[in-house]
Design a protein around this motif. Structure first.
Motif, PDB file in Angstrom:
ATOM      1  N   UNK A  56     -29.625  -8.281  12.395  1.00 28.65           N
ATOM      2  CA  UNK A  56     -29.702  -7.724  13.742  1.00 28.65           C
ATOM      3  C   UNK A  56     -30.972  -6.905  13.979  1.00 28.65           C
ATOM      4  N   UNK A  57     -31.455  -6.191  12.935  1.00 30.81           N
ATOM      5  CA  UNK A  57     -32.494  -5.182  13.175  1.00 30.81           C
ATOM      6  C   UNK A  57     -33.762  -5.334  12.339  1.00 30.81           C
ATOM      7  N   UNK A  58     -33.719  -6.151  11.311  1.00 27.98           N
ATOM      8  CA  UNK A  58     -34.899  -6.276  10.443  1.00 27.98           C
ATOM      9  C   UNK A  58     -35.552  -7.635  10.601  1.00 27.98           C
ATOM     10  N   UNK A  59     -35.781  -7.999  11.834  1.00 22.71           N
ATOM     11  CA  UNK A  59     -36.284  -9.338  12.124  1.00 22.71           C
ATOM     12  C   UNK A  59     -37.763  -9.521  11.879  1.00 22.71           C
ATOM     13  N   UNK A  60     -38.523  -8.455  11.653  1.00 25.09           N
ATOM     14  CA  UNK A  60     -39.950  -8.607  11.345  1.00 25.09           C
ATOM     15  C   UNK A  60     -40.316  -7.684  10.193  1.00 25.09           C
ATOM     16  N   UNK A  61     -41.531  -7.868   9.662  1.00 30.11           N
ATOM     17  CA  UNK A  61     -41.930  -7.114   8.464  1.00 30.11           C
ATOM     18  C   UNK A  61     -42.363  -5.682   8.781  1.00 30.11           C
ATOM     19  N   UNK A  62     -42.168  -5.235  10.011  1.00 32.20           N
ATOM     20  CA  UNK A  62     -42.509  -3.868  10.379  1.00 32.20           C
ATOM     21  C   UNK A  62     -41.286  -2.956  10.437  1.00 32.20           C
ATOM     22  N   UNK A  63     -40.140  -3.495  10.086  1.00 31.18           N
ATOM     23  CA  UNK A  63     -38.921  -2.680  10.060  1.00 31.18           C
ATOM     24  C   UNK A  63     -38.319  -2.710   8.664  1.00 31.18           C
ATOM     25  N   UNK A  64     -37.803  -1.552   8.246  1.00 31.38           N
ATOM     26  CA  UNK A  64     -37.191  -1.425   6.923  1.00 31.38           C
ATOM     27  C   UNK A  64     -35.936  -0.564   7.014  1.00 31.38           C
ATOM     28  N   UNK A  65     -35.092  -0.677   5.988  1.00 36.35           N
ATOM     29  CA  UNK A  65     -33.880   0.128   5.903  1.00 36.35           C
ATOM     30  C   UNK A  65     -33.812   0.764   4.518  1.00 36.35           C
ATOM     31  N   UNK A  66     -33.707   2.101   4.485  1.00 37.60           N
ATOM     32  CA  UNK A  66     -33.546   2.841   3.238  1.00 37.60           C
ATOM     33  C   UNK A  66     -32.136   3.419   3.208  1.00 37.60           C
ATOM     34  N   UNK A  69     -26.152  -5.085  -5.889  1.00 35.73           N
ATOM     35  CA  UNK A  69     -26.250  -5.733  -4.583  1.00 35.73           C
ATOM     36  C   UNK A  69     -27.434  -6.684  -4.550  1.00 35.73           C
ATOM     37  N   UNK A  70     -27.261  -7.784  -3.875  1.00 36.67           N
ATOM     38  CA  UNK A  70     -28.376  -8.672  -3.588  1.00 36.67           C
ATOM     39  C   UNK A  70     -28.976  -8.210  -2.261  1.00 36.67           C
ATOM     40  N   UNK A  71     -30.097  -7.478  -2.340  1.00 34.02           N
ATOM     41  CA  UNK A  71     -30.650  -6.840  -1.151  1.00 34.02           C
ATOM     42  C   UNK A  71     -31.719  -7.700  -0.486  1.00 34.02           C
ATOM     43  N   UNK A  72     -31.734  -7.742   0.844  1.00 37.04           N
ATOM     44  CA  UNK A  72     -32.870  -8.345   1.549  1.00 37.04           C
ATOM     45  C   UNK A  72     -34.147  -7.601   1.189  1.00 37.04           C
ATOM     46  N   UNK A  73     -35.287  -8.245   1.340  1.00 31.86           N
ATOM     47  CA  UNK A  73     -36.551  -7.651   0.884  1.00 31.86           C
ATOM     48  C   UNK A  73     -36.915  -6.373   1.625  1.00 31.86           C
ATOM     49  N   UNK A  74     -36.376  -6.182   2.833  1.00 32.45           N
ATOM     50  CA  UNK A  74     -36.722  -4.990   3.615  1.00 32.45           C
ATOM     51  C   UNK A  74     -35.682  -3.867   3.484  1.00 32.45           C
ATOM     52  N   UNK A  80     -21.822  -4.813   1.383  1.00 31.62           N
ATOM     53  CA  UNK A  80     -22.669  -6.009   1.442  1.00 31.62           C
ATOM     54  C   UNK A  80     -22.718  -6.636   2.826  1.00 31.62           C
ATOM     55  N   UNK A  81     -21.570  -6.681   3.502  1.00 28.02           N
ATOM     56  CA  UNK A  81     -21.525  -7.257   4.848  1.00 28.02           C
ATOM     57  C   UNK A  81     -22.310  -6.396   5.829  1.00 28.02           C
ATOM     58  N   UNK A  82     -22.181  -5.079   5.681  1.00 31.16           N
ATOM     59  CA  UNK A  82     -22.920  -4.173   6.574  1.00 31.16           C
ATOM     60  C   UNK A  82     -24.425  -4.402   6.430  1.00 31.16           C
ATOM     61  N   UNK A  83     -24.902  -4.482   5.207  1.00 33.33           N
ATOM     62  CA  UNK A  83     -26.338  -4.684   4.976  1.00 33.33           C
ATOM     63  C   UNK A  83     -26.779  -6.039   5.508  1.00 33.33           C
ATOM     64  N   UNK A  84     -25.977  -7.059   5.292  1.00 33.35           N
ATOM     65  CA  UNK A  84     -26.309  -8.409   5.790  1.00 33.35           C
ATOM     66  C   UNK A  84     -26.410  -8.398   7.315  1.00 33.35           C
ATOM     67  N   UNK A  85     -25.436  -7.793   7.980  1.00 31.09           N
ATOM     68  CA  UNK A  85     -25.451  -7.742   9.445  1.00 31.09           C
ATOM     69  C   UNK A  85     -26.626  -6.919   9.954  1.00 31.09           C
TER      70      UNK A  85
END
Length: 300
Positions: free
Chosen positions: A258-268, A281-286, A249-254
């Motif tokens: 750090x890297x998903x600051x706009x709607x043009x970046x995503x993490x799979x 997990x409570x996942x960010x939208x991206x 959870x901490x890794x995803x939050x960080x």
């Protein structure tokens, strides 16, 4: 082939073949299918040839042959019957057994002959999903139970990885799609198991996508510089042993901050670590977590 002398306990045979130790003992007593050696303290141990025979017996039994019928076959007839059936059906099961034997005996010729027989009638993707993935899952369990050594696991992993890289190389001549999105494939710090990620890279390349494969143990902060080069980015990572479950959870939050600051970046994300999480997990939208490589690839 240079023979590697290996002895197996009855528990090793159970792990390698999927046949319960109790069943193996019954088959020995009732049908004389195996002739184990015995230690001074009367503990069974089995040779590599006994393992090979039991793998073949398991294949025939799973193909519908009754054990009483198999017991009537001679030593020479058993592998012949296996090859006959494998040429018609259940080729994947036979190949998995052959790859196991190649690993246990460090037999590169058997590995490549088995693979070449498969690739004559199957796509590489079919082989990966139906043979390599089930095989790797079994190998992981065998390593955990100390049935095999890290050397066995590395032998198999290296040869599978070579096949993925060879197929990626063959895609280099394909005309890529117009670059509208870039896929960045990486493994987090202290993660070195890259076979799954390499295969995803192969699948993306086969679809004509632009990919950058960074490989194992990539620090999160080193990914920031990539944001300067591409407008639309999808990061993909695979968690096998790292990070620890409690740190995910901490890794995803960080990563999100750090890297998903706009709607043009995503993490799979995907990998065995996610099956160990006790709660959702409570996942960010991206950020999206997948339960299999196949499901991730279908969405791309």
């Amino acid at each position: 082939m240079n023979n590697v002398q290996v002895n197996f306990s009855i528990k090793d045979l159970e792990n390698l073949t999927g046949i319960k130790a109790h069943t193996i003992r019954i088959w020995e007593k009732r049908y004389n299918l195996l002739q184990p050696n015995r230690s001074d303290t009367n503990i069974r141990n089995y040779s590599l040839s006994s393992l090979q025979k039991l793998l073949n017996i398991s294949f025939l039994n799973n193909s519908g042959y009754k054990i009483s019928k198999i017991a009537n076959l001679s030593e020479a007839e058993i592998p012949i019957k296996v090859r006959e059936i494998a040429s018609r059906e259940q080729v994947e099961d036979h190949a998995i057994n052959a790859f196991k034997l190649s690993m246990l005996n460090f037999d590169q010729v058997l590995f490549y002959n088995t693979y070449n027989n498969l690739i004559e009638n199957n796509s590489f993707s079919h082989i990966f999903y139906n043979v390599f993935l089930p095989l790797l899952n079994e190998i992981g369990l065998l390593w955990q139970t100390s049935t095999i050594t890290p050397a066995h696991e590395h032998f198999l992993s290296v040869h599978i990885k070579q096949k993925i890289l060879l197929n990626i190389e063959r895609l280099q001549s394909l005309e890529p799609k117009p670059v509208t999105k870039t896929f960045i494939l990486f493994l987090p710090d202290n993660e070195v198991h890259d076979i799954g990620l390499l295969f995803i890279n192969y699948q993306l390349r086969s679809k004509g996508y632009h990919t950058i494969f960074l490989g194992e143990s990539v620090p999160m902060d080193s990914l920031v510089s990539i944001l300067e080069f591409f407008n639309v980015i999808t990061f993909i990572s695979y968690f096998t042993v790292s990070p620890e479950v409690k740190h995910i959870p901490t890794y995803i939050k960080d990563f999100n901050e750090l890297l998903l600051g706009n709607d043009k970046t995503n993490l799979l994300l995907l990998g065995p670590k996610f099956s160990c999480l006790e709660e959702d997990l409570q996942l960010p939208k991206q950020v999206t977590v997948y339960n299999s490589i196949e499901n991730l690839v279908k969405d791309l």
